[in-house]
Design a protein around this motif. Structure first.
Motif, PDB file in Angstrom:
ATOM      1  N   PHE A  57      33.455  25.772  21.859  1.00 27.71           N
ATOM      2  CA  PHE A  57      32.706  24.741  21.380  1.00 27.71           C
ATOM      3  C   PHE A  57      31.976  25.271  20.159  1.00 27.71           C
ATOM      4  O   PHE A  57      31.744  26.295  19.905  1.00 27.71           O
ATOM      5  CB  PHE A  57      31.886  24.048  22.570  1.00 27.71           C
ATOM      6  CG  PHE A  57      30.868  25.152  23.056  1.00 27.71           C
ATOM      7  CD1 PHE A  57      29.749  25.564  22.514  1.00 27.71           C
ATOM      8  CD2 PHE A  57      31.167  25.448  24.498  1.00 27.71           C
ATOM      9  CE1 PHE A  57      28.922  26.272  23.160  1.00 27.71           C
ATOM     10  CE2 PHE A  57      30.580  26.506  25.037  1.00 27.71           C
ATOM     11  CZ  PHE A  57      29.304  26.650  24.561  1.00 27.71           C
ATOM     12  N   GLY A  58      31.312  24.279  19.346  1.00 27.74           N
ATOM     13  CA  GLY A  58      30.854  24.595  18.117  1.00 27.74           C
ATOM     14  C   GLY A  58      29.360  24.540  18.259  1.00 27.74           C
ATOM     15  O   GLY A  58      28.703  24.528  19.386  1.00 27.74           O
ATOM     16  N   PRO A  59      28.740  24.981  17.288  1.00 29.00           N
ATOM     17  CA  PRO A  59      26.929  25.418  17.324  1.00 29.00           C
ATOM     18  C   PRO A  59      26.225  24.051  17.759  1.00 29.00           C
ATOM     19  O   PRO A  59      25.204  24.212  18.194  1.00 29.00           O
ATOM     20  CB  PRO A  59      26.740  25.835  15.779  1.00 29.00           C
ATOM     21  CG  PRO A  59      27.719  25.439  15.086  1.00 29.00           C
ATOM     22  CD  PRO A  59      29.018  25.296  15.893  1.00 29.00           C
ATOM     23  N   ASN A  60      26.884  22.922  17.663  1.00 31.01           N
ATOM     24  CA  ASN A  60      26.014  21.632  17.838  1.00 31.01           C
ATOM     25  C   ASN A  60      26.317  21.299  19.152  1.00 31.01           C
ATOM     26  O   ASN A  60      25.823  20.133  19.449  1.00 31.01           O
ATOM     27  CB  ASN A  60      26.468  20.497  16.827  1.00 31.01           C
ATOM     28  CG  ASN A  60      26.166  21.065  15.241  1.00 31.01           C
ATOM     29  OD1 ASN A  60      24.881  21.486  15.449  1.00 31.01           O
ATOM     30  ND2 ASN A  60      26.849  20.432  14.397  1.00 31.01           N
ATOM     31  N   VAL A  65      24.411  24.547  24.078  1.00 34.25           N
ATOM     32  CA  VAL A  65      23.828  25.697  23.291  1.00 34.25           C
ATOM     33  C   VAL A  65      22.609  26.017  23.456  1.00 34.25           C
ATOM     34  O   VAL A  65      22.080  26.923  23.986  1.00 34.25           O
ATOM     35  CB  VAL A  65      24.106  25.848  21.814  1.00 34.25           C
ATOM     36  CG1 VAL A  65      23.232  26.782  21.035  1.00 34.25           C
ATOM     37  CG2 VAL A  65      25.428  25.730  21.476  1.00 34.25           C
ATOM     38  N   ALA A  66      21.712  24.885  23.550  1.00 34.61           N
ATOM     39  CA  ALA A  66      20.275  25.040  23.717  1.00 34.61           C
ATOM     40  C   ALA A  66      19.916  25.189  25.109  1.00 34.61           C
ATOM     41  O   ALA A  66      19.055  26.172  25.261  1.00 34.61           O
ATOM     42  CB  ALA A  66      19.629  23.661  23.445  1.00 34.61           C
ATOM     43  N   VAL A 111      16.156  32.964  23.880  1.00 38.57           N
ATOM     44  CA  VAL A 111      16.893  33.006  22.794  1.00 38.57           C
ATOM     45  C   VAL A 111      16.747  31.431  21.872  1.00 38.57           C
ATOM     46  O   VAL A 111      16.913  30.557  22.204  1.00 38.57           O
ATOM     47  CB  VAL A 111      18.423  33.289  22.886  1.00 38.57           C
ATOM     48  CG1 VAL A 111      19.103  33.512  21.685  1.00 38.57           C
ATOM     49  CG2 VAL A 111      18.494  34.603  23.654  1.00 38.57           C
ATOM     50  N   ASP A 112      16.416  31.770  20.548  1.00 42.58           N
ATOM     51  CA  ASP A 112      16.247  30.747  19.568  1.00 42.58           C
ATOM     52  C   ASP A 112      17.847  30.084  19.488  1.00 42.58           C
ATOM     53  O   ASP A 112      18.742  30.640  19.112  1.00 42.58           O
ATOM     54  CB  ASP A 112      15.933  31.344  18.338  1.00 42.58           C
ATOM     55  CG  ASP A 112      15.838  30.285  17.341  1.00 42.58           C
ATOM     56  OD1 ASP A 112      16.039  28.958  17.482  1.00 42.58           O
ATOM     57  OD2 ASP A 112      15.344  30.457  15.884  1.00 42.58           O
ATOM     58  N   PRO A 113      17.976  28.691  19.995  1.00 40.94           N
ATOM     59  CA  PRO A 113      19.088  28.158  19.917  1.00 40.94           C
ATOM     60  C   PRO A 113      19.881  28.082  18.344  1.00 40.94           C
ATOM     61  O   PRO A 113      21.069  28.041  18.226  1.00 40.94           O
ATOM     62  CB  PRO A 113      18.850  26.853  20.442  1.00 40.94           C
ATOM     63  CG  PRO A 113      17.235  26.616  20.156  1.00 40.94           C
ATOM     64  CD  PRO A 113      16.766  27.794  20.545  1.00 40.94           C
TER      65      PRO A 113
END
Length: 204
Positions: A56-59, A63-64, A72-74
């Motif tokens: 999956f992608g960063p969006n 992830v968050a 960890v800073d998402p």
């Protein structure tokens, strides 16, 4: 362990040298043939299973949530992947008890290195941070430090259809377990139909 001399790319396949490329190349279903050697009193094990990998992608919404579990800073997350382990003999055997997800955090100074933020570790079922690096020959090494043990995993592509994986678990008493896996990509229904059409055309 090195894969040098054994990597034979097919159809222009390039050995992944970043985690993003590695996860993309791993997408799909893999049939795993596994042998586990216990270095303590337990009996050795062997067996087959399926591994499903869905990058999956960063969006992606996960992830968050995964990054928050370890502070960890998402915004540093560069996407990731979900994994499911299931029987290769039973249909619809996917279970959240045999699932995990990870987020890739790339080293900004070296794209061949970084961290994996996992919602669930392989050895101890808790959120965990792993470090990774790619060697010049494409071998990926993942190191995970748990509360009472350290897991080291190495994985590489022999071809785009075949991966190898070895791992070990070590605690204060030394190495307690080693695992050896051969992972072969399972063709999709579309792949099988395309091959059938190709075969039929050749016979005409």
């Amino acid at each position: 362990m090195s894969a040098e001399g054994s990597s034979l790319p097919t159809d222009g396949f390039e050995t992944p040298m970043t985690m993003t490329a590695f996860l993309e190349a791993s997408a799909g279903i893999w049939m795993i043939r596994r042998v586990v050697h216990h270095q303590d009193h337990q009996d050795d094990e062997d067996g087959d299973s399926n591994l499903i990998v869905e990058p999956f992608g960063p969006n992606d919404n996960s992830v968050a949530a995964i990054c928050a579990a370890l502070g960890v800073d998402p915004s540093r997350g560069c996407g990731g992947a979900r994994f499911w382990w299931e029987s290769n003999l039973k249909l619809s055997d996917r279970s959240e008890d045999r699932a995990a997800a990870l987020v890739n955090v790339v080293n900004p100074e070296d794209s061949a290195k970084g961290f994996l933020v996992r919602d669930k570790g392989y050895v101890e079922k808790q959120a965990v941070l792993s470090s990774y690096c790619f060697a010049e020959d494409g071998v990926l090494t993942i190191t995970t430090r748990y509360d009472t043990s350290v897991g080291i995993e190495r994985c590489w592509f022999v071809t785009d259809q075949l991966r190898m994986r070895v791992s070990s678990v070590q605690n204060l008493d030394g190495v307690t377990m080693t695992t050896y896996c051969t992972e072969r990509r399972c063709p999709s229904d579309a792949d099988i139909l395309a091959l059938a059409r190709h075969t039929a055309e050749r016979e005409i």
